[in-house]
Design a protein around this motif. Structure first.
Motif, PDB file in Angstrom:
ATOM      1  N   TRP A 259      33.280  23.844  74.662  1.00 34.76           N
ATOM      2  CA  TRP A 259      32.572  24.999  73.619  1.00 34.76           C
ATOM      3  C   TRP A 259      32.752  26.691  74.480  1.00 34.76           C
ATOM      4  CZ3 TRP A 259      27.044  25.249  72.614  1.00 34.76           C
ATOM      5  CH2 TRP A 259      26.461  23.789  72.179  1.00 34.76           C
ATOM      6  N   ILE A 260      33.145  27.223  73.484  1.00 32.72           N
ATOM      7  CA  ILE A 260      33.258  28.620  74.060  1.00 32.72           C
ATOM      8  C   ILE A 260      32.002  29.217  74.100  1.00 32.72           C
ATOM      9  CG2 ILE A 260      33.955  31.561  73.619  1.00 32.72           C
ATOM     10  CD1 ILE A 260      36.696  29.867  71.446  1.00 32.72           C
ATOM     11  N   ILE A 261      32.274  30.112  75.008  1.00 29.50           N
ATOM     12  CA  ILE A 261      30.396  29.871  75.931  1.00 29.50           C
ATOM     13  C   ILE A 261      31.051  32.026  76.419  1.00 29.50           C
ATOM     14  CG2 ILE A 261      28.468  31.260  77.301  1.00 29.50           C
ATOM     15  CD1 ILE A 261      28.382  27.991  77.497  1.00 29.50           C
ATOM     16  N   ILE A 262      31.139  33.152  75.633  1.00 35.01           N
ATOM     17  CA  ILE A 262      31.106  34.087  76.287  1.00 35.01           C
ATOM     18  C   ILE A 262      30.488  35.310  74.994  1.00 35.01           C
ATOM     19  CG2 ILE A 262      31.776  34.495  73.424  1.00 35.01           C
ATOM     20  CD1 ILE A 262      35.106  36.413  74.574  1.00 35.01           C
ATOM     21  N   ASN A 263      30.064  36.641  76.122  1.00 39.53           N
ATOM     22  CA  ASN A 263      29.384  37.279  75.391  1.00 39.53           C
ATOM     23  C   ASN A 263      29.971  38.653  74.527  1.00 39.53           C
ATOM     24  OD1 ASN A 263      27.275  36.331  77.803  1.00 39.53           O
ATOM     25  ND2 ASN A 263      27.443  38.300  78.526  1.00 39.53           N
ATOM     26  N   ARG A 264      29.535  38.441  73.415  1.00 39.99           N
ATOM     27  CA  ARG A 264      30.417  39.908  72.103  1.00 39.99           C
ATOM     28  C   ARG A 264      30.880  41.396  73.088  1.00 39.99           C
ATOM     29  NH1 ARG A 264      29.065  40.474  66.952  1.00 39.99           N
ATOM     30  NH2 ARG A 264      30.951  41.474  66.700  1.00 39.99           N
ATOM     31  N   SER A 265      31.571  41.721  72.924  1.00 38.04           N
ATOM     32  CA  SER A 265      32.665  42.839  73.488  1.00 38.04           C
ATOM     33  C   SER A 265      31.564  43.733  72.446  1.00 38.04           C
ATOM     34  CB  SER A 265      33.354  43.411  73.244  1.00 38.04           C
ATOM     35  OG  SER A 265      34.277  42.164  73.643  1.00 38.04           O
ATOM     36  N   LYS A 266      30.760  43.894  71.663  1.00 38.03           N
ATOM     37  CA  LYS A 266      29.908  44.538  70.718  1.00 38.03           C
ATOM     38  C   LYS A 266      28.470  44.868  71.612  1.00 38.03           C
ATOM     39  CE  LYS A 266      29.051  46.038  65.639  1.00 38.03           C
ATOM     40  NZ  LYS A 266      29.442  45.377  64.750  1.00 38.03           N
ATOM     41  N   THR A 267      27.783  44.142  71.522  1.00 36.89           N
ATOM     42  CA  THR A 267      26.370  44.186  71.810  1.00 36.89           C
ATOM     43  C   THR A 267      26.186  42.612  72.587  1.00 36.89           C
ATOM     44  OG1 THR A 267      26.042  41.773  70.675  1.00 36.89           O
ATOM     45  CG2 THR A 267      26.098  44.257  69.022  1.00 36.89           C
ATOM     46  N   ASN A 268      26.966  42.662  73.252  1.00 32.93           N
ATOM     47  CA  ASN A 268      26.598  41.620  74.486  1.00 32.93           C
ATOM     48  C   ASN A 268      25.734  40.432  74.809  1.00 32.93           C
ATOM     49  OD1 ASN A 268      27.186  41.825  77.052  1.00 32.93           O
ATOM     50  ND2 ASN A 268      25.519  43.006  78.493  1.00 32.93           N
ATOM     51  N   ASN A 269      25.430  39.914  72.638  1.00 29.35           N
ATOM     52  CA  ASN A 269      25.231  39.330  72.652  1.00 29.35           C
ATOM     53  C   ASN A 269      25.727  38.086  73.259  1.00 29.35           C
ATOM     54  OD1 ASN A 269      22.903  40.015  71.986  1.00 29.35           O
ATOM     55  ND2 ASN A 269      23.743  40.294  69.778  1.00 29.35           N
ATOM     56  N   ARG A 270      25.220  36.511  73.589  1.00 29.18           N
ATOM     57  CA  ARG A 270      25.943  35.927  73.530  1.00 29.18           C
ATOM     58  C   ARG A 270      25.721  34.179  72.872  1.00 29.18           C
ATOM     59  NH1 ARG A 270      26.263  32.390  79.800  1.00 29.18           N
ATOM     60  NH2 ARG A 270      27.403  34.842  79.998  1.00 29.18           N
ATOM     61  N   CYS A 271      27.961  34.484  72.613  1.00 26.98           N
ATOM     62  CA  CYS A 271      27.560  32.981  72.041  1.00 26.98           C
ATOM     63  C   CYS A 271      28.185  31.805  72.622  1.00 26.98           C
ATOM     64  CB  CYS A 271      29.309  33.733  70.982  1.00 26.98           C
ATOM     65  SG  CYS A 271      28.912  35.538  69.736  1.00 26.98           S
ATOM     66  N   ARG A 272      27.580  31.380  71.904  1.00 25.85           N
ATOM     67  CA  ARG A 272      28.012  29.585  71.651  1.00 25.85           C
ATOM     68  C   ARG A 272      28.598  28.826  70.867  1.00 25.85           C
ATOM     69  NH1 ARG A 272      22.806  30.643  74.241  1.00 25.85           N
ATOM     70  NH2 ARG A 272      23.191  30.515  76.936  1.00 25.85           N
ATOM     71  N   ILE A 273      29.880  28.514  71.046  1.00 25.76           N
ATOM     72  CA  ILE A 273      30.111  28.238  69.763  1.00 25.76           C
ATOM     73  C   ILE A 273      31.403  26.835  70.421  1.00 25.76           C
ATOM     74  CG2 ILE A 273      32.590  28.817  68.404  1.00 25.76           C
ATOM     75  CD1 ILE A 273      31.652  31.795  69.339  1.00 25.76           C
ATOM     76  N   PRO A 274      31.269  25.506  69.618  1.00 23.87           N
ATOM     77  CA  PRO A 274      31.464  24.515  69.556  1.00 23.87           C
ATOM     78  C   PRO A 274      32.872  24.709  69.310  1.00 23.87           C
ATOM     79  CG  PRO A 274      29.617  23.642  68.751  1.00 23.87           C
ATOM     80  CD  PRO A 274      30.144  25.639  68.771  1.00 23.87           C
TER      81      PRO A 274
END
Length: 205
Positions: free
Chosen positions: A79-94
């Motif tokens: 998975w890619i687990i990253i905080n979005r640069s724009k909003t700092n919301n966390r994305c969890r992407i298989p």
């Protein structure tokens, strides 16, 4: 300063124009994926664009993507687990196979050798300039930018293939479902397919 006792703008409402989001169709995305490209800079930009189409990551998030953002989960998948640069919301992407394939391709790429980053991303200006060139050689009459890749992931790759809008919202790192619903509006084809399915079910009753 209390010079007037009523707000003259209290009944004034600002209307929001409906935004049109350009996306690539399945056929257009496939055309870009399968195009044989001899020019290295265009081939690299194509790969990064396709990667964005299969992950939904924005340009700024792909720029900072490193090994620390890749995690093996309990399901055995990466998975890619990253905080979005724009909003700092966390994305969890298989990671989908196509995205995984592109990361594998650039594991030993000389231009990023020894760096923490996973992909050789150019400046946004250069990327979009080369994407315009890519669109021309692929015969796609759309203004292709890195942002179109994110829209394509939200619509053509996920929503059109039956991924629930709540899941798409989480994958994109949206804080509100309302933001994701903008994408759902452009899917007339999906509406037609869903209604056909409903019709066939009603005919069986």
């Amino acid at each position: 300063m209390d010079y007037i006792d009523k707000n003259p703008y209290s009944k004034f409402k600002v209307g929001l124009d409906e935004t049109h989001r350009e996306i690539l169709s399945t056929e257009e995305l496939k055309r870009i994926e399968e195009k044989q490209i001899q020019i290295e800079r265009l081939a690299v930009v194509r790969d990064i664009f396709v990667f964005a189409c299969y992950t939904g990551l924005s340009f700024s998030d792909i720029t900072k993507l490193s090994h620390t953002h890749l995690q093996q989960r309990a399901d055995g998948k990466e998975w890619i687990i990253i905080n979005r640069s724009k909003t700092n919301n966390r994305c969890r992407i298989p990671l989908l196979p196509k995205a995984k394939e592109i990361l594998k391709k650039y594991e030993d790429y000389p231009k990023i050798s020894g760096k923490a980053i996973l992909l050789p991303v150019l400046t946004n200006q250069k990327m979009n300039s080369y994407l315009k060139e890519l669109g021309d050689i692929c015969g796609i009459n759309k203004n292709i930018t890195m942002h179109i890749a994110r829209h394509t992931f939200a619509t053509t790759v996920t929503l059109s293939n039956g991924v629930p809008i709540e899941t798409v919202s989480k994958l994109l790192g949206h804080s509100s479902l309302k933001t994701t619903q903008i994408y759902a509006k452009v899917l007339d084809q999906k509406i037609a397919e869903d209604m056909e399915l409903l019709e066939s079910k009603l005919n069986q009753v």
